[in-house]
Design an enzyme around this catalytic site. Sequence first.
Site, PDB file in Angstrom:
ATOM      1  N   ASP A 112       0.841  -1.205   0.000  1.00  0.00           N
ATOM      2  CA  ASP A 112       0.000   0.000   0.000  1.00  0.00           C
ATOM      3  C   ASP A 112       0.876   1.255   0.000  1.00  0.00           C
ATOM      4  O   ASP A 112       0.583   2.229  -0.695  1.00  0.00           O
ATOM      5  CB  ASP A 112      -0.914  -0.024   1.226  1.00  0.00           C
ATOM      6  CG  ASP A 112      -1.691  -1.327   1.309  1.00  0.00           C
ATOM      7  OD1 ASP A 112      -2.499  -1.585   0.411  1.00  0.00           O
ATOM      8  OD2 ASP A 112      -1.458  -2.114   2.258  1.00  0.00           O
ATOM      9  N   HIS A 168      -4.539  -3.486   6.736  1.00  0.00           N
ATOM     10  CA  HIS A 168      -4.379  -3.740   5.299  1.00  0.00           C
ATOM     11  C   HIS A 168      -5.739  -4.182   4.760  1.00  0.00           C
ATOM     12  O   HIS A 168      -6.005  -5.361   4.579  1.00  0.00           O
ATOM     13  CB  HIS A 168      -3.329  -4.822   5.036  1.00  0.00           C
ATOM     14  CG  HIS A 168      -3.342  -5.275   3.605  1.00  0.00           C
ATOM     15  ND1 HIS A 168      -2.967  -4.469   2.563  1.00  0.00           N
ATOM     16  CD2 HIS A 168      -3.749  -6.434   3.033  1.00  0.00           C
ATOM     17  CE1 HIS A 168      -3.118  -5.115   1.419  1.00  0.00           C
ATOM     18  NE2 HIS A 168      -3.607  -6.310   1.684  1.00  0.00           N
TER      19      HIS A 168
HETATM   20  P1  NAX Z   1      -2.048 -18.170  -3.930  1.00  0.00           P
HETATM   21  O1  NAX Z   1      -3.402 -18.738  -3.753  1.00  0.00           O
HETATM   22  O2  NAX Z   1      -1.437 -18.111  -5.275  1.00  0.00           O
HETATM   23  O3  NAX Z   1      -1.031 -18.969  -2.993  1.00  0.00           O
HETATM   24  C1  NAX Z   1      -1.303 -19.265  -1.668  1.00  0.00           C
HETATM   25  C2  NAX Z   1      -0.607 -20.561  -1.350  1.00  0.00           C
HETATM   26  O4  NAX Z   1      -0.760 -20.788   0.058  1.00  0.00           O
HETATM   27  C3  NAX Z   1      -1.176 -21.779  -2.067  1.00  0.00           C
HETATM   28  O5  NAX Z   1      -0.136 -22.502  -2.696  1.00  0.00           O
HETATM   29  C4  NAX Z   1      -1.821 -22.578  -0.931  1.00  0.00           C
HETATM   30  O6  NAX Z   1      -1.770 -23.985  -1.158  1.00  0.00           O
HETATM   31  C5  NAX Z   1      -0.943 -22.169   0.229  1.00  0.00           C
HETATM   32  N1  NAX Z   1      -1.505 -22.459   1.553  1.00  0.00           N
HETATM   33  C6  NAX Z   1      -2.803 -22.453   1.941  1.00  0.00           C
HETATM   34  N2  NAX Z   1      -2.903 -22.827   3.221  1.00  0.00           N
HETATM   35  C7  NAX Z   1      -1.659 -23.064   3.661  1.00  0.00           C
HETATM   36  C8  NAX Z   1      -1.126 -23.512   4.893  1.00  0.00           C
HETATM   37  N3  NAX Z   1      -1.924 -23.779   5.937  1.00  0.00           N
HETATM   38  N4  NAX Z   1       0.210 -23.652   4.997  1.00  0.00           N
HETATM   39  C9  NAX Z   1       1.012 -23.397   3.952  1.00  0.00           C
HETATM   40  N5  NAX Z   1       0.566 -23.006   2.747  1.00  0.00           N
HETATM   41  C10 NAX Z   1      -0.753 -22.833   2.605  1.00  0.00           C
HETATM   42  O7  NAX Z   1      -2.121 -16.720  -3.238  1.00  0.00           O
HETATM   43  P2  NAX Z   1      -1.144 -15.486  -3.404  1.00  0.00           P
HETATM   44  O8  NAX Z   1      -1.581 -14.663  -4.542  1.00  0.00           O
HETATM   45  O9  NAX Z   1       0.266 -15.957  -3.355  1.00  0.00           O
HETATM   46  O10 NAX Z   1      -1.525 -14.651  -2.084  1.00  0.00           O
HETATM   47  C11 NAX Z   1      -1.231 -15.125  -0.792  1.00  0.00           C
HETATM   48  C12 NAX Z   1      -1.891 -14.273   0.266  1.00  0.00           C
HETATM   49  O11 NAX Z   1      -1.417 -12.933   0.234  1.00  0.00           O
HETATM   50  C13 NAX Z   1      -3.418 -14.161   0.159  1.00  0.00           C
HETATM   51  O12 NAX Z   1      -3.971 -14.340   1.457  1.00  0.00           O
HETATM   52  C14 NAX Z   1      -3.628 -12.734  -0.282  1.00  0.00           C
HETATM   53  O13 NAX Z   1      -4.883 -12.243   0.131  1.00  0.00           O
HETATM   54  C15 NAX Z   1      -2.500 -12.032   0.410  1.00  0.00           C
HETATM   55  N6  NAX Z   1      -2.109 -10.713  -0.086  1.00  0.00           N
HETATM   56  C16 NAX Z   1      -1.704  -9.793   0.821  1.00  0.00           C
HETATM   57  C17 NAX Z   1      -1.256  -8.545   0.466  1.00  0.00           C
HETATM   58  C18 NAX Z   1      -0.782  -7.556   1.476  1.00  0.00           C
HETATM   59  O14 NAX Z   1      -0.466  -6.429   1.078  1.00  0.00           O
HETATM   60  N7  NAX Z   1      -0.702  -7.855   2.776  1.00  0.00           N
HETATM   61  C19 NAX Z   1      -1.252  -8.118  -0.956  1.00  0.00           C
HETATM   62  C20 NAX Z   1      -1.247  -9.256  -1.904  1.00  0.00           C
HETATM   63  C21 NAX Z   1      -2.116 -10.418  -1.518  1.00  0.00           C
HETATM   64  O15 NAX Z   1      -3.443 -10.146  -1.901  1.00  0.00           O
END
Ligand code: NAX
Length: 333
Positions: free
Chosen positions: A159, A187
Amino acid sequence: PMKPINVVVTGAAGQIAYSLLYQLAAGTVFGPDQPINLHLLDIPVMMKVLEGVVMELEDLALPLLREIVPTADPAVAFKDVAAAFLVGAMPRKEGMERKDLLAANVEIFKVQGEALDKYAKKDVKILVVGNPANTNALICSHYAPSIPKQNFSAMTRLDQNRAQAALAARLNVQVDQVKKVIIWGNHSSTQYPDAAHATVTVQGSTKSVPAALNQDNWLQTTFVETIQKRGAAVIAARKMSSAMSAAKAAGDHMRDWWMGTKPGEYVSMAVFSDGSYGIPENIVFSFPVTIEPHGQYKIVQGLPISEFARSKLTVTANELEEERAEAYKVLQK
Ligand code: NAX
Protein backbone atom coordinates in the site's frame (compact mmCIF):
# COMPACT_ATOMS: atom_id res chain seq x y z
CA PRO A 1 32.29 -16.04 5.00
CA MET A 2 28.85 -15.67 6.63
CA LYS A 3 26.94 -18.72 7.85
CA PRO A 4 23.67 -19.48 6.03
CA ILE A 5 20.42 -18.48 7.75
CA ASN A 6 17.21 -20.44 7.50
CA VAL A 7 14.33 -18.54 5.89
CA VAL A 8 10.81 -19.96 5.64
CA VAL A 9 8.24 -18.99 3.03
CA THR A 10 4.72 -20.39 3.49
CA GLY A 11 2.35 -20.64 0.55
CA ALA A 12 5.52 -21.48 -1.33
CA ALA A 13 3.69 -22.97 -4.32
CA GLY A 14 1.54 -19.86 -4.75
CA GLN A 15 1.87 -16.82 -6.95
CA ILE A 16 3.40 -14.30 -4.52
CA ALA A 17 6.03 -16.82 -3.44
CA TYR A 18 6.91 -17.42 -7.08
CA SER A 19 8.21 -13.84 -7.34
CA LEU A 20 9.47 -13.58 -3.76
CA LEU A 21 11.72 -16.64 -3.82
CA TYR A 22 13.86 -15.22 -6.60
CA GLN A 23 14.55 -12.05 -4.61
CA LEU A 24 15.55 -14.06 -1.56
CA ALA A 25 17.88 -16.30 -3.53
CA ALA A 26 19.41 -13.35 -5.37
CA GLY A 27 20.40 -11.54 -2.17
CA THR A 28 18.28 -8.42 -2.52
CA VAL A 29 16.63 -8.89 0.88
CA PHE A 30 19.27 -10.24 3.28
CA GLY A 31 22.23 -8.79 1.44
CA PRO A 32 24.68 -9.96 -1.21
CA ASP A 33 26.95 -11.75 1.32
CA GLN A 34 24.30 -13.64 3.28
CA PRO A 35 23.80 -17.26 2.14
CA ILE A 36 20.34 -18.73 2.83
CA ASN A 37 18.62 -22.06 3.22
CA LEU A 38 15.07 -21.84 1.94
CA HIS A 39 12.33 -23.72 3.78
CA LEU A 40 9.24 -23.98 1.59
CA LEU A 41 5.94 -24.78 3.28
CA ASP A 42 2.72 -25.56 1.48
CA ILE A 43 -0.19 -27.99 1.93
CA PRO A 44 0.02 -31.66 0.90
CA VAL A 45 -1.96 -31.32 -2.36
CA MET A 46 0.54 -28.70 -3.56
CA MET A 47 3.67 -30.83 -3.12
CA LYS A 48 3.87 -31.71 -6.82
CA VAL A 49 3.68 -28.04 -7.82
CA LEU A 50 6.28 -27.25 -5.17
CA GLU A 51 8.62 -29.79 -6.77
CA GLY A 52 8.50 -27.68 -9.91
CA VAL A 53 9.32 -24.54 -7.92
CA VAL A 54 12.30 -26.34 -6.37
CA MET A 55 13.54 -27.31 -9.83
CA GLU A 56 13.36 -23.71 -10.96
CA LEU A 57 15.15 -22.51 -7.83
CA GLU A 58 17.96 -24.98 -8.58
CA ASP A 59 18.06 -23.78 -12.15
CA LEU A 60 18.58 -20.17 -11.04
CA ALA A 61 22.16 -21.25 -10.34
CA LEU A 62 22.52 -18.61 -7.64
CA PRO A 63 25.45 -19.09 -5.25
CA LEU A 64 23.78 -17.63 -2.12
CA LEU A 65 21.06 -20.26 -2.21
CA ARG A 66 22.28 -23.31 -0.28
CA GLU A 67 19.72 -25.85 0.93
CA ILE A 68 16.14 -26.01 -0.36
CA VAL A 69 13.67 -27.81 1.90
CA PRO A 70 10.16 -28.32 0.45
CA THR A 71 7.71 -29.65 3.03
CA ALA A 72 4.10 -29.84 4.23
CA ASP A 73 5.20 -30.22 7.85
CA PRO A 74 5.36 -27.01 9.93
CA ALA A 75 7.83 -28.67 12.32
CA VAL A 76 10.33 -29.02 9.48
CA ALA A 77 9.51 -25.68 7.87
CA PHE A 78 9.97 -23.54 10.98
CA LYS A 79 13.09 -25.31 12.28
CA ASP A 80 15.67 -22.69 13.39
CA VAL A 81 14.35 -20.00 11.05
CA ALA A 82 15.73 -16.47 11.38
CA ALA A 83 13.08 -14.95 9.12
CA ALA A 84 9.57 -16.04 8.21
CA PHE A 85 7.36 -14.89 5.34
CA LEU A 86 3.85 -16.11 6.13
CA VAL A 87 2.28 -15.80 2.71
CA GLY A 88 0.09 -18.90 2.56
CA ALA A 89 -3.52 -18.38 3.51
CA MET A 90 -6.99 -19.51 2.56
CA PRO A 91 -8.18 -17.40 -0.38
CA ARG A 92 -11.70 -16.04 -0.38
CA LYS A 93 -13.90 -18.27 -2.52
CA GLU A 94 -17.16 -17.32 -4.14
CA GLY A 95 -19.99 -16.99 -1.67
CA MET A 96 -17.59 -16.97 1.26
CA GLU A 97 -18.17 -14.24 3.80
CA ARG A 98 -15.45 -12.25 5.47
CA LYS A 99 -16.23 -14.13 8.68
CA ASP A 100 -15.73 -17.57 7.08
CA LEU A 101 -12.45 -16.39 5.65
CA LEU A 102 -11.32 -15.17 9.03
CA ALA A 103 -12.26 -18.46 10.66
CA ALA A 104 -10.27 -20.53 8.15
CA ASN A 105 -7.23 -18.34 8.52
CA VAL A 106 -7.31 -18.09 12.29
CA GLU A 107 -6.86 -21.86 12.34
CA ILE A 108 -3.86 -21.72 9.96
CA PHE A 109 -2.12 -18.99 11.93
CA LYS A 110 -2.71 -20.75 15.21
CA VAL A 111 -0.91 -23.83 13.92
CA GLN A 112 1.94 -21.75 12.51
CA GLY A 113 2.24 -19.69 15.69
CA GLU A 114 2.61 -22.88 17.71
CA ALA A 115 5.26 -24.15 15.29
CA LEU A 116 7.18 -20.86 15.45
CA ASP A 117 7.07 -21.01 19.24
CA LYS A 118 8.49 -24.53 19.30
CA TYR A 119 10.98 -24.57 16.45
CA ALA A 120 12.03 -21.07 15.30
CA LYS A 121 14.92 -18.97 16.60
CA LYS A 122 13.69 -16.70 19.39
CA ASP A 123 14.81 -13.61 17.49
CA VAL A 124 13.03 -14.62 14.28
CA LYS A 125 11.53 -11.74 12.29
CA ILE A 126 8.03 -12.64 11.11
CA LEU A 127 6.20 -10.93 8.27
CA VAL A 128 2.56 -11.90 7.67
CA VAL A 129 1.35 -11.30 4.12
CA GLY A 130 -1.63 -13.69 3.98
CA ASN A 131 -4.97 -11.98 4.60
CA PRO A 132 -6.43 -10.75 6.86
CA ALA A 133 -2.77 -9.97 7.50
CA ASN A 134 -2.96 -7.76 10.61
CA THR A 135 -5.24 -10.08 12.53
CA ASN A 136 -3.37 -13.17 11.35
CA ALA A 137 -0.21 -11.66 12.85
CA LEU A 138 -2.03 -11.05 16.12
CA ILE A 139 -3.24 -14.66 16.30
CA CYS A 140 0.15 -16.02 15.33
CA SER A 141 1.84 -14.08 18.11
CA HIS A 142 -0.78 -15.21 20.62
CA TYR A 143 0.28 -18.82 19.98
CA ALA A 144 4.00 -18.04 20.11
CA PRO A 145 4.37 -16.57 23.60
CA SER A 146 8.12 -17.31 23.78
CA ILE A 147 8.81 -14.96 20.85
CA PRO A 148 8.70 -11.21 21.61
CA LYS A 149 5.64 -9.41 20.22
CA GLN A 150 7.95 -6.93 18.49
CA ASN A 151 9.10 -9.74 16.19
CA PHE A 152 5.67 -9.96 14.52
CA SER A 153 4.56 -7.70 11.72
CA ALA A 154 2.08 -7.59 8.86
CA MET A 155 2.53 -6.12 5.43
CA THR A 156 1.24 -2.69 4.39
CA ARG A 157 4.32 -1.95 2.31
CA LEU A 158 2.50 -2.71 -0.92
CA ASP A 159 0.00 0.00 0.00
CA GLN A 160 2.87 2.36 0.80
CA ASN A 161 4.55 1.64 -2.52
CA ARG A 162 1.27 2.16 -4.36
CA ALA A 163 0.74 5.49 -2.58
CA GLN A 164 4.28 6.64 -3.33
CA ALA A 165 3.91 5.73 -7.01
CA ALA A 166 0.54 7.48 -7.26
CA LEU A 167 1.93 10.69 -5.73
CA ALA A 168 4.97 10.63 -8.00
CA ALA A 169 2.72 10.27 -11.03
CA ARG A 170 0.49 13.12 -9.88
CA LEU A 171 3.51 15.36 -9.18
CA ASN A 172 5.24 14.25 -12.35
CA VAL A 173 8.47 13.28 -10.57
CA GLN A 174 10.51 10.11 -10.37
CA VAL A 175 9.12 7.74 -7.72
CA ASP A 176 12.17 8.00 -5.43
CA GLN A 177 11.70 11.76 -5.11
CA VAL A 178 8.62 11.15 -2.95
CA LYS A 179 9.28 10.14 0.66
CA LYS A 180 7.50 9.64 3.99
CA VAL A 181 4.08 8.55 2.74
CA ILE A 182 2.33 6.73 5.57
CA ILE A 183 -0.16 3.88 5.65
CA TRP A 184 -2.08 3.79 8.91
CA GLY A 185 -4.13 0.89 10.24
CA ASN A 186 -5.45 -2.25 8.63
CA HIS A 187 -4.38 -3.74 5.30
CA SER A 188 -7.97 -3.48 4.10
CA SER A 189 -10.19 -0.89 2.50
CA THR A 190 -10.27 1.07 5.80
CA GLN A 191 -6.53 1.78 5.69
CA TYR A 192 -5.59 5.45 5.70
CA PRO A 193 -2.97 6.39 3.10
CA ASP A 194 -1.65 9.70 4.45
CA ALA A 195 0.47 12.13 2.44
CA ALA A 196 0.20 15.00 4.94
CA HIS A 197 3.79 14.41 6.12
CA ALA A 198 5.20 13.31 2.77
CA THR A 199 7.88 15.28 0.97
CA VAL A 200 8.80 15.71 -2.66
CA THR A 201 12.13 16.82 -4.07
CA VAL A 202 12.17 18.74 -7.34
CA GLN A 203 15.47 19.94 -8.76
CA GLY A 204 17.24 19.70 -5.44
CA SER A 205 14.64 21.49 -3.35
CA THR A 206 12.38 19.60 -0.99
CA LYS A 207 8.88 20.62 0.02
CA SER A 208 5.84 19.03 1.56
CA VAL A 209 3.55 17.10 -0.77
CA PRO A 210 0.39 19.02 0.26
CA ALA A 211 2.18 22.31 -0.51
CA ALA A 212 3.46 20.99 -3.84
CA LEU A 213 -0.02 19.81 -4.83
CA ASN A 214 -1.73 22.86 -3.50
CA GLN A 215 -4.92 20.78 -3.43
CA ASP A 216 -5.75 19.18 -0.10
CA ASN A 217 -9.02 17.97 -1.47
CA TRP A 218 -7.47 15.47 -3.90
CA LEU A 219 -5.30 14.03 -1.13
CA GLN A 220 -8.35 13.48 1.09
CA THR A 221 -10.61 12.02 -1.58
CA THR A 222 -9.42 10.50 -4.86
CA PHE A 223 -5.95 9.67 -3.56
CA VAL A 224 -7.25 7.82 -0.49
CA GLU A 225 -9.88 5.91 -2.46
CA THR A 226 -7.51 4.97 -5.28
CA ILE A 227 -5.00 3.42 -2.89
CA GLN A 228 -7.70 1.70 -0.83
CA LYS A 229 -9.13 0.12 -4.00
CA ARG A 230 -5.93 -0.52 -5.95
CA GLY A 231 -5.86 -4.23 -5.08
CA ALA A 232 -9.39 -4.67 -6.45
CA ALA A 233 -8.44 -2.76 -9.61
CA VAL A 234 -5.54 -5.14 -10.25
CA ILE A 235 -7.81 -8.15 -9.74
CA ALA A 236 -10.39 -6.71 -12.16
CA ALA A 237 -7.72 -6.30 -14.84
CA ARG A 238 -5.52 -9.34 -14.28
CA LYS A 239 -8.19 -11.75 -13.00
CA MET A 240 -5.68 -12.60 -10.30
CA SER A 241 -4.54 -10.63 -7.29
CA SER A 242 -1.32 -8.59 -7.13
CA ALA A 243 1.65 -10.90 -6.99
CA MET A 244 4.79 -9.34 -8.51
CA SER A 245 4.23 -6.07 -6.63
CA ALA A 246 3.20 -7.87 -3.44
CA ALA A 247 6.36 -9.99 -3.51
CA LYS A 248 8.53 -6.93 -4.12
CA ALA A 249 6.87 -5.16 -1.20
CA ALA A 250 7.45 -8.16 1.07
CA GLY A 251 11.13 -8.04 0.12
CA ASP A 252 11.25 -4.28 0.81
CA HIS A 253 9.61 -4.75 4.22
CA MET A 254 11.98 -7.48 5.36
CA ARG A 255 15.08 -5.78 3.91
CA ASP A 256 14.40 -2.56 5.79
CA TRP A 257 13.65 -4.48 8.98
CA TRP A 258 16.87 -6.48 8.60
CA MET A 259 19.21 -3.74 7.33
CA GLY A 260 17.57 -0.58 8.70
CA THR A 261 15.73 2.33 7.14
CA LYS A 262 17.51 5.14 5.30
CA PRO A 263 18.49 8.17 7.40
CA GLY A 264 15.70 10.74 7.56
CA GLU A 265 13.12 8.35 6.11
CA TYR A 266 10.49 6.09 7.56
CA VAL A 267 8.46 3.15 6.30
CA SER A 268 5.08 1.71 7.25
CA MET A 269 4.76 -1.65 8.96
CA ALA A 270 1.80 -3.14 10.78
CA VAL A 271 3.08 -3.87 14.30
CA PHE A 272 1.68 -4.27 17.81
CA SER A 273 0.23 -0.97 18.93
CA ASP A 274 1.86 0.44 22.06
CA GLY A 275 -0.79 3.12 22.36
CA SER A 276 1.05 5.62 20.14
CA TYR A 277 -1.26 8.20 18.54
CA GLY A 278 -4.05 7.04 20.85
CA ILE A 279 -4.44 3.72 19.00
CA PRO A 280 -5.73 0.96 21.30
CA GLU A 281 -3.08 -1.51 22.44
CA ASN A 282 -3.02 -5.14 21.40
CA ILE A 283 -4.02 -4.77 17.81
CA VAL A 284 -1.58 -5.01 14.91
CA PHE A 285 -1.78 -1.55 13.36
CA SER A 286 0.27 -0.02 10.57
CA PHE A 287 2.47 2.84 11.79
CA PRO A 288 5.40 4.76 10.37
CA VAL A 289 8.59 3.27 11.83
CA THR A 290 12.34 3.78 11.72
CA ILE A 291 14.79 0.92 12.14
CA GLU A 292 18.47 0.90 13.08
CA PRO A 293 20.59 -1.68 11.23
CA HIS A 294 19.95 -5.06 12.89
CA GLY A 295 17.86 -3.24 15.51
CA GLN A 296 14.30 -2.97 16.66
CA TYR A 297 11.77 -0.82 14.88
CA LYS A 298 10.66 2.39 16.59
CA ILE A 299 7.27 3.94 15.93
CA VAL A 300 7.80 7.52 14.73
CA GLN A 301 6.51 9.84 17.44
CA GLY A 302 5.06 13.31 17.50
CA LEU A 303 3.53 13.65 14.02
CA PRO A 304 0.64 16.12 14.16
CA ILE A 305 -2.70 14.38 13.50
CA SER A 306 -5.40 16.51 11.88
CA GLU A 307 -9.06 16.11 12.67
CA PHE A 308 -9.54 14.45 9.27
CA ALA A 309 -6.70 12.01 9.93
CA ARG A 310 -8.06 11.25 13.40
CA SER A 311 -11.41 10.22 11.99
CA LYS A 312 -9.68 7.87 9.53
CA LEU A 313 -7.46 6.36 12.24
CA THR A 314 -10.50 5.69 14.40
CA VAL A 315 -12.36 3.85 11.63
CA THR A 316 -9.48 1.51 10.83
CA ALA A 317 -8.67 0.89 14.53
CA ASN A 318 -12.32 0.01 15.15
CA GLU A 319 -12.24 -2.50 12.31
CA LEU A 320 -9.15 -4.15 13.78
CA GLU A 321 -10.80 -4.40 17.20
CA GLU A 322 -13.80 -6.05 15.56
CA GLU A 323 -11.57 -8.52 13.70
CA ARG A 324 -9.80 -9.35 16.95
CA ALA A 325 -13.10 -10.00 18.71
CA GLU A 326 -14.25 -12.28 15.88
CA ALA A 327 -10.95 -14.14 15.79
CA TYR A 328 -11.03 -14.86 19.53
CA LYS A 329 -14.64 -16.02 19.22
CA VAL A 330 -13.50 -18.58 16.63
CA LEU A 331 -10.60 -19.71 18.80
CA GLN A 332 -12.77 -20.27 21.85
CA LYS A 333 -15.05 -22.68 19.99
P1 NAX B 1 -2.05 -18.17 -3.93
O1 NAX B 1 -3.40 -18.74 -3.75
O2 NAX B 1 -1.44 -18.11 -5.28
O3 NAX B 1 -1.03 -18.97 -2.99
C1 NAX B 1 -1.30 -19.27 -1.67
C2 NAX B 1 -0.61 -20.56 -1.35
O4 NAX B 1 -0.76 -20.79 0.06
C3 NAX B 1 -1.18 -21.78 -2.07
O5 NAX B 1 -0.14 -22.50 -2.70
C4 NAX B 1 -1.82 -22.58 -0.93
O6 NAX B 1 -1.77 -23.98 -1.16
C5 NAX B 1 -0.94 -22.17 0.23
N1 NAX B 1 -1.50 -22.46 1.55
C6 NAX B 1 -2.80 -22.45 1.94
N2 NAX B 1 -2.90 -22.83 3.22
C7 NAX B 1 -1.66 -23.06 3.66
C8 NAX B 1 -1.13 -23.51 4.89
N3 NAX B 1 -1.92 -23.78 5.94
N4 NAX B 1 0.21 -23.65 5.00
C9 NAX B 1 1.01 -23.40 3.95
N5 NAX B 1 0.57 -23.01 2.75
C10 NAX B 1 -0.75 -22.83 2.61
O7 NAX B 1 -2.12 -16.72 -3.24
P2 NAX B 1 -1.14 -15.49 -3.40
O8 NAX B 1 -1.58 -14.66 -4.54
O9 NAX B 1 0.27 -15.96 -3.35
O10 NAX B 1 -1.52 -14.65 -2.08
C11 NAX B 1 -1.23 -15.13 -0.79
C12 NAX B 1 -1.89 -14.27 0.27
O11 NAX B 1 -1.42 -12.93 0.23
C13 NAX B 1 -3.42 -14.16 0.16
O12 NAX B 1 -3.97 -14.34 1.46
C14 NAX B 1 -3.63 -12.73 -0.28
O13 NAX B 1 -4.88 -12.24 0.13
C15 NAX B 1 -2.50 -12.03 0.41
N6 NAX B 1 -2.11 -10.71 -0.09
C16 NAX B 1 -1.70 -9.79 0.82
C17 NAX B 1 -1.26 -8.54 0.47
C18 NAX B 1 -0.78 -7.56 1.48
O14 NAX B 1 -0.47 -6.43 1.08
N7 NAX B 1 -0.70 -7.86 2.78
C19 NAX B 1 -1.25 -8.12 -0.96
C20 NAX B 1 -1.25 -9.26 -1.90
C21 NAX B 1 -2.12 -10.42 -1.52
O15 NAX B 1 -3.44 -10.15 -1.90
